[in-house]
Design an enzyme around this catalytic site. Structure first.
Site, PDB file in Angstrom:
ATOM      1  N   LYS A 176       0.831  -1.222   0.000  1.00 15.87           N
ATOM      2  CA  LYS A 176       0.000   0.000   0.000  1.00 15.87           C
ATOM      3  C   LYS A 176       0.860   1.264   0.000  1.00 15.87           C
ATOM      4  O   LYS A 176       0.732   2.134   0.871  1.00 15.87           O
ATOM      5  CB  LYS A 176      -0.984  -0.013   1.172  1.00 15.87           C
ATOM      6  N   LEU A 177       1.697   1.390  -1.010  1.00 17.09           N
ATOM      7  CA  LEU A 177       2.589   2.555  -1.093  1.00 17.09           C
ATOM      8  C   LEU A 177       1.784   3.829  -1.305  1.00 17.09           C
ATOM      9  O   LEU A 177       0.778   3.843  -2.015  1.00 17.09           O
ATOM     10  CB  LEU A 177       3.587   2.361  -2.246  1.00 17.09           C
ATOM     11  N   GLY A 226      -8.498 -14.662   4.168  1.00 21.25           N
ATOM     12  CA  GLY A 226      -7.506 -14.896   5.211  1.00 21.25           C
ATOM     13  C   GLY A 226      -8.011 -15.902   6.212  1.00 21.25           C
ATOM     14  O   GLY A 226      -7.985 -17.111   5.993  1.00 21.25           O
ATOM     15  N   ILE A 269       5.370  10.601  -2.494  1.00 26.83           N
ATOM     16  CA  ILE A 269       5.579  11.367  -3.723  1.00 26.83           C
ATOM     17  C   ILE A 269       6.060  10.402  -4.822  1.00 26.83           C
ATOM     18  O   ILE A 269       6.631   9.343  -4.526  1.00 26.83           O
ATOM     19  CB  ILE A 269       6.578  12.528  -3.530  1.00 26.83           C
ATOM     20  N   PRO A 270       5.809  10.736  -6.086  1.00 23.64           N
ATOM     21  CA  PRO A 270       6.133   9.804  -7.178  1.00 23.64           C
ATOM     22  C   PRO A 270       7.583   9.308  -7.153  1.00 23.64           C
ATOM     23  O   PRO A 270       7.841   8.116  -7.351  1.00 23.64           O
ATOM     24  CB  PRO A 270       5.838  10.627  -8.434  1.00 23.64           C
ATOM     25  N   THR A 296     -11.856  -0.677   3.290  1.00 20.40           N
ATOM     26  CA  THR A 296     -13.183  -1.089   3.756  1.00 20.40           C
ATOM     27  C   THR A 296     -13.357  -0.829   5.250  1.00 20.40           C
ATOM     28  O   THR A 296     -14.467  -0.917   5.767  1.00 20.40           O
ATOM     29  CB  THR A 296     -13.445  -2.576   3.456  1.00 20.40           C
ATOM     30  N   GLN A 347     -14.865  -8.132   9.639  1.00 26.94           N
ATOM     31  CA  GLN A 347     -15.459  -7.897   8.327  1.00 26.94           C
ATOM     32  C   GLN A 347     -16.963  -7.764   8.514  1.00 26.94           C
ATOM     33  O   GLN A 347     -17.614  -8.680   8.984  1.00 26.94           O
ATOM     34  CB  GLN A 347     -15.168  -9.073   7.378  1.00 26.94           C
TER      35      GLN A 347
HETATM   36  O1  C5P Z   1     -10.608 -11.037   7.224  1.00 24.70           O
HETATM   37  P1  C5P Z   1      -9.581 -11.820   6.458  1.00 24.70           P
HETATM   38  O2  C5P Z   1      -8.630 -12.554   7.374  1.00 24.70           O
HETATM   39  O3  C5P Z   1     -10.172 -12.738   5.409  1.00 24.70           O
HETATM   40  O4  C5P Z   1      -8.748 -10.692   5.739  1.00 24.70           O
HETATM   41  C1  C5P Z   1      -7.897 -10.995   4.705  1.00 24.70           C
HETATM   42  C2  C5P Z   1      -7.208  -9.763   4.228  1.00 24.70           C
HETATM   43  O5  C5P Z   1      -8.170  -8.820   3.821  1.00 24.70           O
HETATM   44  C3  C5P Z   1      -6.321  -9.055   5.258  1.00 24.70           C
HETATM   45  O6  C5P Z   1      -4.972  -9.344   4.997  1.00 24.70           O
HETATM   46  C4  C5P Z   1      -6.559  -7.596   5.024  1.00 24.70           C
HETATM   47  O7  C5P Z   1      -5.460  -6.999   4.365  1.00 24.70           O
HETATM   48  C5  C5P Z   1      -7.723  -7.534   4.094  1.00 24.70           C
HETATM   49  N1  C5P Z   1      -8.809  -6.775   4.705  1.00 24.70           N
HETATM   50  C6  C5P Z   1      -9.299  -5.658   4.083  1.00 24.70           C
HETATM   51  N2  C5P Z   1     -10.301  -4.928   4.632  1.00 24.70           N
HETATM   52  C7  C5P Z   1     -10.842  -5.293   5.786  1.00 24.70           C
HETATM   53  C8  C5P Z   1     -10.364  -6.434   6.455  1.00 24.70           C
HETATM   54  C9  C5P Z   1      -9.344  -7.167   5.871  1.00 24.70           C
HETATM   55  O8  C5P Z   1      -8.805  -5.304   3.027  1.00 24.70           O
HETATM   56  N3  C5P Z   1     -11.830  -4.575   6.302  1.00 24.70           N
END
Ligand code: C5P
Length: 233
Positions: free
Chosen positions: A63-64, A207, A67-68, A116, A187
């Site tokens: 997730k960089l 995950g 600046i460019p 998210t 989530q």
């Molecule tokens: O919840 P889970 O373990 O399946 O998450 C997998 C990946 O999803 C995590 O490594 C995280 O980077 C990403 N994630 C996300 N947004 C969230 C929760 C998890 O992008 N709200």
């Protein structure tokens, strides 16, 4: 067997465990996602250790956002790892995204839209003019316009983003939960992996619904990956 469009989030602070997870699941998992915690702890050697045990691809979730010039340097610093995907924050803007694309011509620079974890109130507080959905669509267009080959978004944004960017870009979505998942964790607004793919995602990031089965052993984790994969291919 054909691997499923699963990106497994290798979220563990132990390299030995990460390698065991990959060995247990790689018949079913197309891509392994290594995040900031992994990379800051184990660095390039850790990524190489994962690559050594699998022919699946690597998703470097760094997730960089800078600046460019700095993002270009950071992207070049990981180019020898040949990740299939490298994330940048799309809100870093067109020139920053293009700097990463130019630095890594054989990698899909992947634009992260709106995290998210952000609520609508958070999105407004940060200063976005539009709601999360419209902002994610706008950021996707900027990312793809700057050469990004892939987008990360919420499953709820897949249809609108696909309509905005066309069939070419790869859409990758976390925030999925299998229908039988006992794991909800943090989530909240989820979709099943099958629904996310049916809606137009090319890959789902999964995950804990898979990795938590590690507590029951390697065979259980392999079986869990196989079960989820079978719903996607
Ligand atoms: O919840 P889970 O373990 O399946 O998450 C997998 C990946 O999803 C995590 O490594 C995280 O980077 C990403 N994630 C996300 N947004 C969230 C929760 C998890 O992008 N709200």
């Amino acid at each position: 067997m054909h691997k499923a469009p699963i990106v497994l989030a290798v979220d563990t602070p132990e390299l030995v465990t990460a390698i065991e997870w990959v060995k247990a699941t790689q018949d079913y998992v197309s891509v392994y996602k290594l995040g900031l915690e992994f990379f800051l702890t184990f660095g390039s050697d850790g990524v190489k250790a994962i690559k050594d045990v699998t022919n699946s691809d690597i998703f470097l979730d760094l997730k960089l956002h800078d600046i460019p010039h700095t993002v270009s340097g950071a992207a070049k610093a990981v180019s020898h790892l040949k990740p299939r995907f490298l994330t940048v924050h799309a809100s870093g803007g067109s020139a920053m995204i293009k700097a990463a694309v130019d630095a890594l011509p054989t990698t899909h620079v992947t634009g992260v839209t709106i995290l998210t974890s952000l609520s609508e109130a958070d999105v407004a507080d940060i200063g976005f003019r539009d709601n999360a959905l419209s902002s994610a669509v706008g950021l996707s267009k900027i990312a793809v316009g700057a050469g990004a080959g892939a987008i990360v978004c919420s499953p709820l944004e897949i249809a609108a983003i696909r309509a905005a960017v066309g069939a070419g870009p790869i859409i990758i979505t976390p925030g999925v939960r299998p229908a039988d998942s006992t794991v909800t964790d943090d989530q909240v607004r989820t979709m099943t992996p099958k629904a996310a793919i049916a809606t137009g995602a090319n890959f789902v990031v999964i995950g804990r619904p898979i990795t938590q089965s590690w507590s029951l052993g390697a065979a259980a984790m392999r079986d869990r990956a196989a079960q989820i994969a079978s719903e996607l291919i």
